[in-house]
Design a protein around this motif. Structure first.
Motif, mmCIF file in Angstrom:
data_model
loop_
_atom_site.group_PDB
_atom_site.id
_atom_site.type_symbol
_atom_site.label_atom_id
_atom_site.label_comp_id
_atom_site.label_asym_id
_atom_site.label_seq_id
_atom_site.Cartn_x
_atom_site.Cartn_y
_atom_site.Cartn_z
ATOM 1 N N ASP A 542 0.859 -1.192 0.000
ATOM 2 C CA ASP A 542 0.000 0.000 0.000
ATOM 3 C C ASP A 542 0.892 1.238 0.000
ATOM 4 O OD1 ASP A 542 -2.282 1.527 0.022
ATOM 5 O OD2 ASP A 542 -2.987 0.870 1.984
ATOM 6 N N VAL A 543 0.271 2.407 -0.154
ATOM 7 C CA VAL A 543 0.991 3.682 -0.121
ATOM 8 C C VAL A 543 0.096 4.708 0.556
ATOM 9 C CG1 VAL A 543 0.174 4.292 -2.443
ATOM 10 C CG2 VAL A 543 2.218 5.392 -1.526
ATOM 11 N N ASP A 544 0.681 5.530 1.446
ATOM 12 C CA ASP A 544 -0.136 6.505 2.159
ATOM 13 C C ASP A 544 -0.195 7.827 1.396
ATOM 14 O OD1 ASP A 544 2.193 7.963 2.673
ATOM 15 O OD2 ASP A 544 2.357 7.288 4.753
ATOM 16 N N GLU A 545 -0.874 8.806 2.000
ATOM 17 C CA GLU A 545 -1.105 10.078 1.307
ATOM 18 C C GLU A 545 0.174 10.864 1.072
ATOM 19 O OE1 GLU A 545 -2.252 12.511 5.412
ATOM 20 O OE2 GLU A 545 -3.784 12.024 3.939
ATOM 21 N N ASN A 546 1.236 10.506 1.790
ATOM 22 C CA ASN A 546 2.527 11.166 1.603
ATOM 23 C C ASN A 546 3.445 10.414 0.649
ATOM 24 O OD1 ASN A 546 1.971 13.308 3.477
ATOM 25 N ND2 ASN A 546 2.248 11.803 5.124
ATOM 26 N N GLY A 547 2.929 9.324 0.066
ATOM 27 C CA GLY A 547 3.713 8.553 -0.883
ATOM 28 C C GLY A 547 4.599 7.493 -0.248
ATOM 29 N N LYS A 548 4.452 7.252 1.067
ATOM 30 C CA LYS A 548 5.262 6.243 1.737
ATOM 31 C C LYS A 548 4.680 4.859 1.482
ATOM 32 C CE LYS A 548 7.259 4.942 6.207
ATOM 33 N NZ LYS A 548 7.374 5.284 7.647
ATOM 34 N N ILE A 549 5.519 3.961 0.949
ATOM 35 C CA ILE A 549 5.080 2.615 0.603
ATOM 36 C C ILE A 549 5.213 1.702 1.816
ATOM 37 C CG2 ILE A 549 5.596 0.585 -0.830
ATOM 38 C CD1 ILE A 549 6.502 2.538 -3.014
ATOM 39 N N THR A 550 4.231 0.850 2.032
ATOM 40 C CA THR A 550 4.269 -0.141 3.107
ATOM 41 C C THR A 550 3.972 -1.524 2.543
ATOM 42 O OG1 THR A 550 1.927 0.267 3.594
ATOM 43 C CG2 THR A 550 3.561 1.499 4.885
ATOM 44 N N GLY A 551 4.343 -2.549 3.315
ATOM 45 C CA GLY A 551 4.010 -3.930 2.940
ATOM 46 C C GLY A 551 4.930 -4.548 1.920
ATOM 47 N N LEU A 552 5.978 -3.817 1.531
ATOM 48 C CA LEU A 552 6.897 -4.339 0.512
ATOM 49 C C LEU A 552 8.036 -5.072 1.233
ATOM 50 C CD1 LEU A 552 7.344 -4.254 -2.597
ATOM 51 C CD2 LEU A 552 8.800 -2.280 -2.231
ATOM 52 N N PHE A 553 7.729 -6.241 1.814
ATOM 53 C CA PHE A 553 8.662 -7.113 2.534
ATOM 54 C C PHE A 553 9.067 -6.536 3.892
ATOM 55 C CE2 PHE A 553 9.847 -6.725 -2.012
ATOM 56 C CZ PHE A 553 8.982 -7.687 -2.473
#
Length: 553
Positions: A542-553
């Motif tokens: 996923d990616v938040d409103e600030n463009g920070k990606i999560t869940g990528l390992f």
């Protein structure tokens, strides 16, 4: 325990211009892709006679328990740098298919990663998209040639070129296209490959410069005429435009490790369906910029290392000065028949039984290819001291050094024992291959199956036999072979673990990669377009409103 992406996002990165300057590169030598990525002019490799020592990292046959080959490669490079050695890390680029599927990315893990890991795993500098575009341009020109009158006489039933996409999509394996009437093309059976299985990727990774790249692209055989003669991309007039699409991508990508050390990441063919090594130009460039180069070959040594040696080294004149063979206690216990839920429980019996897989890989690298080998035990918290000691004793019996690698948890500091062992075994050896190129194609296939896999025999479907005979009749018999098979076993049966012998392998299909300069031999149920698992990794990203990606390992 922090996730890989959390560790990577908390790191303080050096501007890539500083990393380049450390290598003696100025602003005219690189093209910036933001603050932390750059491309290096591939022509620099030809401007120096300097050549460093090449260290190949490979692994035992992979299992769901994990081996950590890329993590070990990153940690080894960091350890050598920490010891004051001029070192370059040289890796393959990730494919979006496994990133969103089950395998994961290709940026290492824990405290032994290359960064920015999100960029590297997602699009990076666009190299794979350029390769896909060049592949699909050729496909479009083939069908347009047929639509515009088919002056070359292409038999629409014998078009071998497929379109590609950098995604696991089983729905595209077999399709019918050109429907909707005459203005929309000619109906025919077709299909897609994943981009990393495209011959364009193989060519991209073996070409020495742009002229060689264009020449190889022109030699691609896209199909056959009604008279049975091959038709090439050069005859279709596609090679120049394809090279133009690949021009910028051909320059290797410069990034850094978590410890700020230089890393080149370029090219990314899979080893189970292609030849599994980063680009030759990246390796040559790395050898010209550093005293030591750590590179890796995909999957187990029977796949990645075999192809690195029998294809890449044969065609480029490169040859490793040492090999690191990565193993884990968990993976070896899996090969010994240990149930998945018990992999974290110490058990010397399962480990000793599964260590036959490790021994087989040692024997191949040492006895078939004549290379000095060091075993790296990639440590897990569930390992016991007794299990590590058993592996050390088994390696001693084979006459090879063994080192504990704790780079996942400790970064370069955790790889110093491994680095010292590798430096100790470095040796210049003469190239030794599993077969000679002047042997018939079937003899080459059988040499790999007997010497490396330890098969009793090889059988061929009627279609495969016919294809081999046709290729030899057309003058392609002197090409090396690239065997596509399961990565989980020495055999073509994924369920035969450890070190099986006395089995039969079947050649199901054979494909000519004339531009790359090898023949692809498909065995077992291997496919050149993977599918997604029941729960794709993409569901967690996923990616938040600030463009920070999560869940990528």
């Amino acid at each position: 325990m922090k996730s890989d992406i959390q560790i990577a996002q908390e790191a303080t990165l050096r501007p890539i211009t500083q990393v380049a300057a450390q290598l003696g590169l100025g602003e005219d030598d690189i093209s910036l892709y933001g603050k932390y990525k750059a491309k290096i002019d591939h022509r620099l490799a030809k401007k120096t006679d300097k050549k460093g020592k090449l260290i190949l990292v490979t692994a035992i046959s992979p299992t769901p328990a994990g081996e950590g080959k890329t993590t070990t490669s990153v940690g080894l490079a960091d350890a050598l740098c920490a010891m004051g050695k001029s070192t370059m890390l040289c890796l393959r680029e990730p494919s979006l298919g496994p990133v969103f599927g089950v395998k994961g990315g290709a940026a290492g893990g824990g405290y032994a990663q290359v960064v920015p890991m999100e960029d590297i795993n997602l699009h990076f500098t666009g190299d794979l998209h350029a390769i896909g575009a060049a592949n699909n341009l050729l496909a479009a020109m083939i069908d347009n040639h047929i639509y515009q009158g088919n002056a070359l006489g292409l038999d629409v039933r014998r078009i071998t070129w497929k379109r590609c996409v950098d995604m696991n999509d089983r729905q595209l394996r077999f399709i019918t296209d050109g429907l909707g009437g005459k203005t929309n093309g000619t109906p025919r059976e077709d299909g897609f490959d994943i981009t990393v299985a495209s011959e364009i990727m193989a060519i991209f990774c073996l070409a020495t410069d742009l002229a060689d790249l264009k020449d190889r692209l022109s030699r691609i055989v896209v199909g056959y005429t009604y008279a049975g003669q091959p038709v090439t991309a050069g005859q279709l007039g596609a090679a120049g435009a394809m090279t133009a699409l690949l021009k910028d991508a051909f320059d290797p990508n410069l990034v850094q490790t978590l410890e700020g050390n230089p890393a080149i990441i370029h090219g990314g063919p899979f080893a189970n369906i292609a030849h599994g090594c980063n680009s030759a130009v990246a390796t040559r460039l790395s050898l010209s910029l550093a005293d030591y180069v750590v590179t890796e070959a995909g999957f187990g040594a029977d796949l990645g290392a075999e192809k690195f040696l029998d294809i890449k080294c044969r065609k480029t004149g490169l040859w490793p000065d040492a090999v690191v063979l990565v193993a884990t206690v968990r993976a070896l216990k899996h090969h010994g028949g240990c149930p998945k839920e018990e992999l974290g429980v110490p058990n010397l019996e399962y480990l000793e039984k599964g260590a036959a897989n490790l021994t087989r890989h040692i024997e191949n690298l040492r006895d078939v290819y004549g290379l000095p080998v060091c075993v790296a035990i990639n440590a897990f918290p569930t390992d016991s001291a007794e299990e590590h000691e058993l592996l050390r004793k088994l390696c001693a019996q084979q006459g090879v050094p063994c080192a504990l690698s704790e780079v996942f948890a400790k970064g370069g500091e955790g790889g110093k024992e491994m680095a010292l062992q590798v430096l100790d075994i470095l040796e210049t050896t003469r190239p030794r291959f599993a077969y000679e190129t002047d042997a018939p194609l079937a003899e080459k296939i059988e040499a790999v199956c007997r010497k490396v896999y330890r098969a009793r025999s090889v059988t061929y479907t009627l279609a495969a036999k016919k294809a081999l005979a046709e290729m030899e009749a057309m003058g392609y018999g002197d090409l090396p072979v690239c065997i596509a098979k399961t990565q989980y076993s020495f055999s073509d049966n994924a369920k035969l673990l450890a070190a099986p012998t006395d089995f039969t392998m079947q050649v199901r299909d054979v494909r000519l990669s004339a531009g790359a300069g090898f023949v692809v031999v498909i065995m077992g149920a291997i496919m050149t377009m993977p599918g997604l698992p029941k729960k794709p990794a993409a569901e967690n990203i996923d990616v938040d409103e600030n463009g920070k990606i999560t869940g990528l390992f």
